[in-house]
Design a protein around this motif. Sequence first.
Motif, PDB file in Angstrom:
ATOM      1  N   ASP A  89       0.821  -1.209   0.000  1.00 17.62           N
ATOM      2  CA  ASP A  89       0.000   0.000   0.000  1.00 17.62           C
ATOM      3  C   ASP A  89       0.855   1.259   0.000  1.00 17.62           C
ATOM      4  O   ASP A  89       1.948   1.289   0.562  1.00 17.62           O
ATOM      5  CB  ASP A  89      -0.949   0.004   1.206  1.00 17.62           C
ATOM      6  CG  ASP A  89      -0.205   0.013   2.528  1.00 17.62           C
ATOM      7  OD1 ASP A  89      -0.197   1.049   3.198  1.00 17.62           O
ATOM      8  OD2 ASP A  89       0.379  -1.035   2.885  1.00 17.62           O
ATOM      9  N   GLY A  90       0.351   2.287  -0.677  1.00 16.15           N
ATOM     10  CA  GLY A  90       1.015   3.586  -0.700  1.00 16.15           C
ATOM     11  C   GLY A  90       2.180   3.701  -1.668  1.00 16.15           C
ATOM     12  O   GLY A  90       2.784   4.763  -1.778  1.00 16.15           O
ATOM     13  N   CYS A  91       2.511   2.635  -2.380  1.00 16.89           N
ATOM     14  CA  CYS A  91       3.606   2.701  -3.353  1.00 16.89           C
ATOM     15  C   CYS A  91       3.162   3.471  -4.591  1.00 16.89           C
ATOM     16  O   CYS A  91       1.982   3.509  -4.925  1.00 16.89           O
ATOM     17  CB  CYS A  91       4.040   1.295  -3.760  1.00 16.89           C
ATOM     18  SG  CYS A  91       4.906   0.402  -2.459  1.00 16.89           S
ATOM     19  N   SER A  92       4.135   4.072  -5.283  1.00 19.93           N
ATOM     20  CA  SER A  92       3.805   4.786  -6.520  1.00 19.93           C
ATOM     21  C   SER A  92       4.972   4.723  -7.501  1.00 19.93           C
ATOM     22  O   SER A  92       6.130   4.564  -7.103  1.00 19.93           O
ATOM     23  CB  SER A  92       3.433   6.244  -6.231  1.00 19.93           C
ATOM     24  OG  SER A  92       4.512   6.931  -5.647  1.00 19.93           O
ATOM     25  N   ASP A 110       0.911  -8.729  -7.335  1.00 25.77           N
ATOM     26  CA  ASP A 110      -0.168  -8.410  -6.400  1.00 25.77           C
ATOM     27  C   ASP A 110       0.040  -6.993  -5.867  1.00 25.77           C
ATOM     28  O   ASP A 110       0.982  -6.735  -5.121  1.00 25.77           O
ATOM     29  CB  ASP A 110      -0.151  -9.411  -5.253  1.00 25.77           C
ATOM     30  CG  ASP A 110      -1.307  -9.235  -4.284  1.00 25.77           C
ATOM     31  OD1 ASP A 110      -2.126  -8.312  -4.470  1.00 25.77           O
ATOM     32  OD2 ASP A 110      -1.375 -10.025  -3.324  1.00 25.77           O
ATOM     33  N   CYS A 111      -0.823  -6.058  -6.275  1.00 25.63           N
ATOM     34  CA  CYS A 111      -0.788  -4.669  -5.786  1.00 25.63           C
ATOM     35  C   CYS A 111      -1.789  -4.551  -4.654  1.00 25.63           C
ATOM     36  O   CYS A 111      -2.995  -4.678  -4.877  1.00 25.63           O
ATOM     37  CB  CYS A 111      -1.098  -3.697  -6.912  1.00 25.63           C
ATOM     38  SG  CYS A 111       0.114  -3.713  -8.227  1.00 25.63           S
ATOM     39  N   GLN A 112      -1.311  -4.312  -3.449  1.00 22.44           N
ATOM     40  CA  GLN A 112      -2.130  -4.373  -2.248  1.00 22.44           C
ATOM     41  C   GLN A 112      -2.409  -3.001  -1.652  1.00 22.44           C
ATOM     42  O   GLN A 112      -2.070  -2.728  -0.500  1.00 22.44           O
ATOM     43  CB  GLN A 112      -1.458  -5.265  -1.206  1.00 22.44           C
ATOM     44  CG  GLN A 112      -1.239  -6.672  -1.662  1.00 22.44           C
ATOM     45  CD  GLN A 112      -0.570  -7.522  -0.588  1.00 22.44           C
ATOM     46  OE1 GLN A 112       0.019  -7.024   0.360  1.00 22.44           O
ATOM     47  NE2 GLN A 112      -0.679  -8.822  -0.743  1.00 22.44           N
ATOM     48  N   GLY A 113      -3.052  -2.131  -2.426  1.00 17.11           N
ATOM     49  CA  GLY A 113      -3.445  -0.851  -1.885  1.00 17.11           C
ATOM     50  C   GLY A 113      -4.585  -0.991  -0.896  1.00 17.11           C
ATOM     51  O   GLY A 113      -5.227  -2.035  -0.809  1.00 17.11           O
ATOM     52  N   ILE A 118      -3.632   4.089  -1.426  1.00 24.52           N
ATOM     53  CA  ILE A 118      -3.693   3.398  -2.708  1.00 24.52           C
ATOM     54  C   ILE A 118      -2.301   3.185  -3.313  1.00 24.52           C
ATOM     55  O   ILE A 118      -1.336   3.830  -2.927  1.00 24.52           O
ATOM     56  CB  ILE A 118      -4.576   4.161  -3.715  1.00 24.52           C
ATOM     57  CG1 ILE A 118      -3.964   5.530  -4.033  1.00 24.52           C
ATOM     58  CG2 ILE A 118      -5.996   4.286  -3.221  1.00 24.52           C
ATOM     59  CD1 ILE A 118      -4.613   6.222  -5.199  1.00 24.52           C
ATOM     60  N   VAL A 119      -2.248   2.267  -4.259  1.00 23.81           N
ATOM     61  CA  VAL A 119      -1.067   2.102  -5.106  1.00 23.81           C
ATOM     62  C   VAL A 119      -1.337   2.942  -6.346  1.00 23.81           C
ATOM     63  O   VAL A 119      -2.387   2.826  -6.973  1.00 23.81           O
ATOM     64  CB  VAL A 119      -0.847   0.623  -5.479  1.00 23.81           C
ATOM     65  CG1 VAL A 119       0.272   0.479  -6.498  1.00 23.81           C
ATOM     66  CG2 VAL A 119      -0.549  -0.201  -4.229  1.00 23.81           C
ATOM     67  N   ASP A 120      -0.401   3.808  -6.711  1.00 21.31           N
ATOM     68  CA  ASP A 120      -0.621   4.762  -7.802  1.00 21.31           C
ATOM     69  C   ASP A 120       0.509   4.693  -8.826  1.00 21.31           C
ATOM     70  O   ASP A 120       1.634   5.076  -8.536  1.00 21.31           O
ATOM     71  CB  ASP A 120      -0.711   6.174  -7.232  1.00 21.31           C
ATOM     72  CG  ASP A 120      -1.096   7.206  -8.279  1.00 21.31           C
ATOM     73  OD1 ASP A 120      -1.417   6.829  -9.427  1.00 21.31           O
ATOM     74  OD2 ASP A 120      -1.070   8.403  -7.948  1.00 21.31           O
ATOM     75  N   GLY A 121       0.175   4.184 -10.014  1.00 23.87           N
ATOM     76  CA  GLY A 121       1.141   4.177 -11.106  1.00 23.87           C
ATOM     77  C   GLY A 121       1.901   2.874 -11.237  1.00 23.87           C
ATOM     78  O   GLY A 121       3.001   2.721 -10.700  1.00 23.87           O
ATOM     79  N   ALA A 145      -5.024  -6.328  -8.513  1.00 20.72           N
ATOM     80  CA  ALA A 145      -4.894  -4.920  -8.127  1.00 20.72           C
ATOM     81  C   ALA A 145      -6.042  -4.532  -7.207  1.00 20.72           C
ATOM     82  O   ALA A 145      -7.190  -4.496  -7.636  1.00 20.72           O
ATOM     83  CB  ALA A 145      -4.870  -4.027  -9.358  1.00 20.72           C
ATOM     84  N   THR A 146      -5.721  -4.259  -5.957  1.00 28.69           N
ATOM     85  CA  THR A 146      -6.696  -3.809  -4.978  1.00 28.69           C
ATOM     86  C   THR A 146      -6.368  -2.362  -4.631  1.00 28.69           C
ATOM     87  O   THR A 146      -5.234  -2.060  -4.256  1.00 28.69           O
ATOM     88  CB  THR A 146      -6.624  -4.684  -3.709  1.00 28.69           C
ATOM     89  OG1 THR A 146      -6.773  -6.046  -4.075  1.00 28.69           O
ATOM     90  CG2 THR A 146      -7.693  -4.290  -2.719  1.00 28.69           C
ATOM     91  N   HIS A 147      -7.352  -1.471  -4.777  1.00 31.09           N
ATOM     92  CA  HIS A 147      -7.153  -0.038  -4.506  1.00 31.09           C
ATOM     93  C   HIS A 147      -5.898   0.474  -5.221  1.00 31.09           C
ATOM     94  O   HIS A 147      -4.971   1.003  -4.604  1.00 31.09           O
ATOM     95  CB  HIS A 147      -7.091   0.241  -2.998  1.00 31.09           C
ATOM     96  CG  HIS A 147      -8.357  -0.072  -2.283  1.00 31.09           C
ATOM     97  ND1 HIS A 147      -9.481   0.706  -2.394  1.00 31.09           N
ATOM     98  CD2 HIS A 147      -8.690  -1.096  -1.465  1.00 31.09           C
ATOM     99  CE1 HIS A 147     -10.444   0.185  -1.673  1.00 31.09           C
ATOM    100  NE2 HIS A 147      -9.996  -0.912  -1.098  1.00 31.09           N
TER     101      HIS A 147
END
Length: 163
Positions: A89-92, A110-113, A118-121, A145-147
């Motif tokens: 979470d919070g990665c960009s 697996d993007c775990q926002g 959120i995960v952005d980009g 991709a979650t959030h």
Amino acid sequence: LLCAEEVILTPGLYVFGNDIIGTNTLEAPLVRVSADNVIIDLSGRVIGYDTIVSDTHAIGILIDPGITNVTIQNGSLGPIHGAGIVVSDGCSNIVFRNLHIANCSRCGVDCQGTSTSIVDGISFMECSVENCGALAQPIGTGFLATHTKSIFASNSYFSQSSS
């Protein structure tokens, strides 16, 4: 064989000279990114495990929460009983370039926002993700991709085979 996780704590270019093959007794990810502004160049190398054991939840590469500007390129991930790459979470601004991710039982990426972080980009360029998620039905997938927002793919494919 790897006995402990490799942790990246400072920005920079990391060029791998050898495969990273873990044993299923390893409880940590094979590679953990804990710094912003990192390029991991696998140089045609493989990150995976020596055997697949059904009771493990392995991770090839973990990007810690809040990390920005990470590129992972030029190599392969798998087999992994779990996820090839986990983006917390919070990665960009995370870029995957020229990667082949295969035979990851839970998912390839697996993007775990979260709803508040959120995960952005996320960018996939010239990547293939295949035969991932077969052992984790019904939630197994090549890309989860979650959030997550701002997902880009160019010359990349995601494929699931039943064999």
